[in-house]
Write a protein that holds these residues in place. Structure first.
Motif, PDB file in Angstrom:
ATOM      1  N   VAL A 106      -5.015  15.149   4.978  1.00 42.76           N
ATOM      2  CA  VAL A 106      -5.857  14.265   4.206  1.00 42.76           C
ATOM      3  C   VAL A 106      -4.927  13.331   3.444  1.00 42.76           C
ATOM      4  N   ALA A 107      -5.391  12.117   3.130  1.00 41.45           N
ATOM      5  CA  ALA A 107      -4.500  11.150   2.496  1.00 41.45           C
ATOM      6  C   ALA A 107      -5.172  10.479   1.313  1.00 41.45           C
ATOM      7  N   LEU A 108      -4.384  10.257   0.278  1.00 40.10           N
ATOM      8  CA  LEU A 108      -4.769   9.384  -0.819  1.00 40.10           C
ATOM      9  C   LEU A 108      -4.118   8.038  -0.550  1.00 40.10           C
ATOM     10  N   VAL A 109      -4.936   7.008  -0.433  1.00 41.47           N
ATOM     11  CA  VAL A 109      -4.446   5.669  -0.112  1.00 41.47           C
ATOM     12  C   VAL A 109      -4.565   4.788  -1.360  1.00 41.47           C
ATOM     13  N   GLU A 110      -3.468   4.165  -1.732  1.00 43.48           N
ATOM     14  CA  GLU A 110      -3.439   3.239  -2.869  1.00 43.48           C
ATOM     15  C   GLU A 110      -3.067   1.855  -2.337  1.00 43.48           C
ATOM     16  N   PRO A 111      -4.058   1.023  -1.990  1.00 44.42           N
ATOM     17  CA  PRO A 111      -3.751  -0.276  -1.389  1.00 44.42           C
ATOM     18  C   PRO A 111      -2.936  -1.198  -2.281  1.00 44.42           C
ATOM     19  N   GLU A 112      -3.028  -1.034  -3.601  1.00 45.48           N
ATOM     20  CA  GLU A 112      -2.323  -1.926  -4.513  1.00 45.48           C
ATOM     21  C   GLU A 112      -0.941  -1.426  -4.909  1.00 45.48           C
ATOM     22  N   GLY A 168       0.826  -1.207   0.000  1.00 45.16           N
ATOM     23  CA  GLY A 168       0.000   0.000   0.000  1.00 45.16           C
ATOM     24  C   GLY A 168       0.855   1.249   0.000  1.00 45.16           C
ATOM     25  N   ALA A 169       0.233   2.362  -0.376  1.00 43.04           N
ATOM     26  CA  ALA A 169       0.916   3.659  -0.392  1.00 43.04           C
ATOM     27  C   ALA A 169      -0.019   4.723   0.154  1.00 43.04           C
ATOM     28  N   VAL A 170       0.503   5.557   1.021  1.00 48.21           N
ATOM     29  CA  VAL A 170      -0.244   6.670   1.601  1.00 48.21           C
ATOM     30  C   VAL A 170       0.452   7.961   1.207  1.00 48.21           C
ATOM     31  N   THR A 171      -0.271   8.841   0.545  1.00 49.05           N
ATOM     32  CA  THR A 171       0.238  10.170   0.208  1.00 49.05           C
ATOM     33  C   THR A 171      -0.564  11.185   1.005  1.00 49.05           C
ATOM     34  N   ALA A 172       0.086  11.915   1.894  1.00 50.64           N
ATOM     35  CA  ALA A 172      -0.593  12.882   2.752  1.00 50.64           C
ATOM     36  C   ALA A 172      -0.376  14.299   2.246  1.00 50.64           C
ATOM     37  N   ALA A 173      -1.352  15.168   2.509  1.00 50.90           N
ATOM     38  CA  ALA A 173      -1.264  16.565   2.088  1.00 50.90           C
ATOM     39  C   ALA A 173      -2.194  17.397   2.958  1.00 50.90           C
ATOM     40  N   ASP A 174      -2.206  18.708   2.715  1.00 48.86           N
ATOM     41  CA  ASP A 174      -3.149  19.585   3.390  1.00 48.86           C
ATOM     42  C   ASP A 174      -4.572  19.223   2.991  1.00 48.86           C
ATOM     43  N   ARG A 175      -5.518  19.549   3.859  1.00 48.29           N
ATOM     44  CA  ARG A 175      -6.917  19.223   3.583  1.00 48.29           C
ATOM     45  C   ARG A 175      -7.440  19.897   2.318  1.00 48.29           C
ATOM     46  N   ALA A 176      -6.794  20.975   1.918  1.00 46.26           N
ATOM     47  CA  ALA A 176      -7.225  21.654   0.698  1.00 46.26           C
ATOM     48  C   ALA A 176      -7.037  20.780  -0.541  1.00 46.26           C
ATOM     49  N   LEU A 197      -6.545   1.304 -13.606  1.00 49.23           N
ATOM     50  CA  LEU A 197      -5.906   0.093 -13.085  1.00 49.23           C
ATOM     51  C   LEU A 197      -6.866  -0.874 -12.399  1.00 49.23           C
ATOM     52  N   ARG A 198      -8.129  -0.474 -12.259  1.00 46.20           N
ATOM     53  CA  ARG A 198      -9.121  -1.299 -11.548  1.00 46.20           C
ATOM     54  C   ARG A 198      -8.642  -1.612 -10.129  1.00 46.20           C
ATOM     55  N   THR A 199      -8.205  -0.569  -9.445  1.00 45.16           N
ATOM     56  CA  THR A 199      -7.713  -0.692  -8.077  1.00 45.16           C
ATOM     57  C   THR A 199      -8.708  -0.066  -7.116  1.00 45.16           C
ATOM     58  N   SER A 200      -8.317   0.045  -5.860  1.00 46.09           N
ATOM     59  CA  SER A 200      -9.225   0.555  -4.832  1.00 46.09           C
ATOM     60  C   SER A 200      -8.666   1.791  -4.143  1.00 46.09           C
ATOM     61  N   ALA A 201      -8.020   2.660  -4.897  1.00 51.00           N
ATOM     62  CA  ALA A 201      -7.516   3.909  -4.326  1.00 51.00           C
ATOM     63  C   ALA A 201      -8.678   4.709  -3.747  1.00 51.00           C
ATOM     64  N   HIS A 202      -8.433   5.352  -2.610  1.00 50.77           N
ATOM     65  CA  HIS A 202      -9.492   6.121  -1.959  1.00 50.77           C
ATOM     66  C   HIS A 202      -8.879   7.216  -1.096  1.00 50.77           C
ATOM     67  N   VAL A 203      -9.724   8.123  -0.659  1.00 51.70           N
ATOM     68  CA  VAL A 203      -9.278   9.263   0.138  1.00 51.70           C
ATOM     69  C   VAL A 203      -9.715   9.090   1.576  1.00 51.70           C
ATOM     70  N   VAL A 204      -8.811   9.366   2.486  1.00 57.93           N
ATOM     71  CA  VAL A 204      -9.100   9.368   3.924  1.00 57.93           C
ATOM     72  C   VAL A 204      -8.978  10.807   4.403  1.00 57.93           C
ATOM     73  N   ALA A 205     -10.089  11.364   4.895  1.00 56.04           N
ATOM     74  CA  ALA A 205     -10.089  12.783   5.257  1.00 56.04           C
ATOM     75  C   ALA A 205     -10.446  13.053   6.705  1.00 56.04           C
TER      76      ALA A 205
END
Length: 374
Positions: A148-154, A102-110, A126-134
């Motif tokens: 806030v984070a963009l999570v790419e489990p694959e 998995g990969a977590v990319t964090a940034a400002d809430r904006a 890619l037919r993956t399950s990337a999602h945002v955690v806010a």
């Protein structure tokens, strides 16, 4: 395609006297370029000054790969590159090199809206399950420290030296010649085409692609790219991760430049920007920076306060503006010698872009016929 004569090589084998393309540098990008060229039937010679492949920045890279990047030009390469790293059918080993932690990319809430748009594009391609955690404190074992984070489990990481070796195995199987321990002394024009002068002989080439990483900052004559390239220090440490420290995804914080990745089941690589420019590749580690890295990352990994420090490694990477004006715009730059091109400095992103960048460079080479036989 050219028919090669030979000349003596200091690396234990004959060095062809001619090649359609000479690739200078057997790091991850050079290996990708060579693999994709050889797969297309181009005669390729790879020259590496070190006794082994991936001995420079490639060998000391953390190898984190994900589809997202705030630079849209990098993201355009990173997405298909992640697909390649996931596909076992593309590798001589028969196994996909990706460790999908998995990969977590964090940034400002904006950045939440931009992250959601990116997740949709990644999943669509890619037919993956990337999602945002806010609205959560933690994602995939990483504390977000208010962001806030963009999570790419694959997504996850690869071992760059292993990827490099696999591509070179495939390149050799397709007819490429790979020589280690051969130093390029100069590249000059002879009859409108480049001649590569080495300490093992001269190769007449249809074209030359220099993929030399931080050494592009101080190249031999004939390999200097049009835009300046600078070397910048990178430094990472390995720490021990003991229970109850949880497993975690790879992590990059766009707010601070902090990053981390798991190494096996019980270790973690940690790093943050080390803004020392024009440093030698073999500079000694900076203990103060190593300590500051631990302190800064504690907000994301609280267990670091008691983690045992195992090692610190320092190297350099190539930094420069995107290339332009070559047959693969944004990837290559001219050097002033006809048909000699320098691969852009990847600003730390070479591993995540290498599969697609190598493919595009090779494709442009063939399509534009700048690699015709000398």
């Amino acid at each position: 395609m050219s028919q090669a004569g030979t000349t003596a090589s200091s690396s234990g084998g004959d060095l062809p006297a001619r090649a359609d393309v000479v690739v200078v540098g057997a790091g991850i990008t050079g290996a990708s370029v060579a693999h994709h060229l050889a797969r297309r039937g181009v005669s390729v010679v790879v020259i590496e000054q070190s006794p082994r492949s991936g001995a420079g920045a490639t060998g000391r890279s953390g190898g984190m790969v994900r589809a997202f990047d705030p630079d849209t030009a990098i993201a355009e390469l990173a997405l298909p590159s992640l697909a390649a790293y996931r596909d076992a059918g593309r590798w001589a080993s028969g196994q996909a090199p990706l460790h999908a932690v998995g990969a977590v990319t964090a940034a400002d809430r904006a950045q939440e809206s931009a992250f959601r748009e990116a997740a949709g594009q990644i999943n669509g391609a890619l037919r993956t399950s990337a999602h945002v955690v806010a609205e959560r404190e933690e994602a995939a074992g990483v504390r977000l420290a208010g962001g806030v984070a963009l999570v790419e489990p694959e997504a996850g990481w690869v071992a760059p030296a292993e990827v490099t070796a696999d591509w070179l195995v495939q390149a050799r199987a397709d007819g490429a010649v790979v020589r280690h321990g051969v130093r390029v002394l100069e590249v000059e024009e002879r009859g409108g085409r480049p001649a590569v002068l080495t300490d093992a002989g001269v190769i007449s080439a249809g074209a030359v692609v220099a993929a030399v990483g931080p050494w592009a900052a101080d190249p031999v004559r004939g390999l200097r790219p049009a835009s300046p390239v600078r070397s910048r220090s990178i430094q990472v440490s390995i720490v021990e991760r003991r229970p109850p420290a949880p497993p975690h995804a790879t992590f990059v914080d766009l707010r601070t430049g902090l990053y981390a990745k798991p190494v096996g089941t019980d270790r973690t690589l940690i790093g943050m920007p080390h803004l020392v420019w024009d440093a030698p590749f073999d500079a000694q580690p900076d203990p103060a920076h190593a300590q500051a890295t631990v302190s800064a990352l504690t907000a994301h990994f609280p267990w670091l306060t008691t983690a045992a420090h195992l090692s610190t490694v320092r190297a350099t990477d190539a930094y420069g503006p995107p290339g332009g004006g070559g047959p693969a715009a944004g990837l290559l730059e001219g050097t002033g010698v006809p048909h000699v091109w320098s691969v852009r400095g990847w600003n730390g992103g070479g591993v995540k872009t290498a599969p697609e960048a190598g493919r595009r460079i090779a494709e442009a080479c063939v399509a534009d016929a700048f690699c015709e036989a000398a």
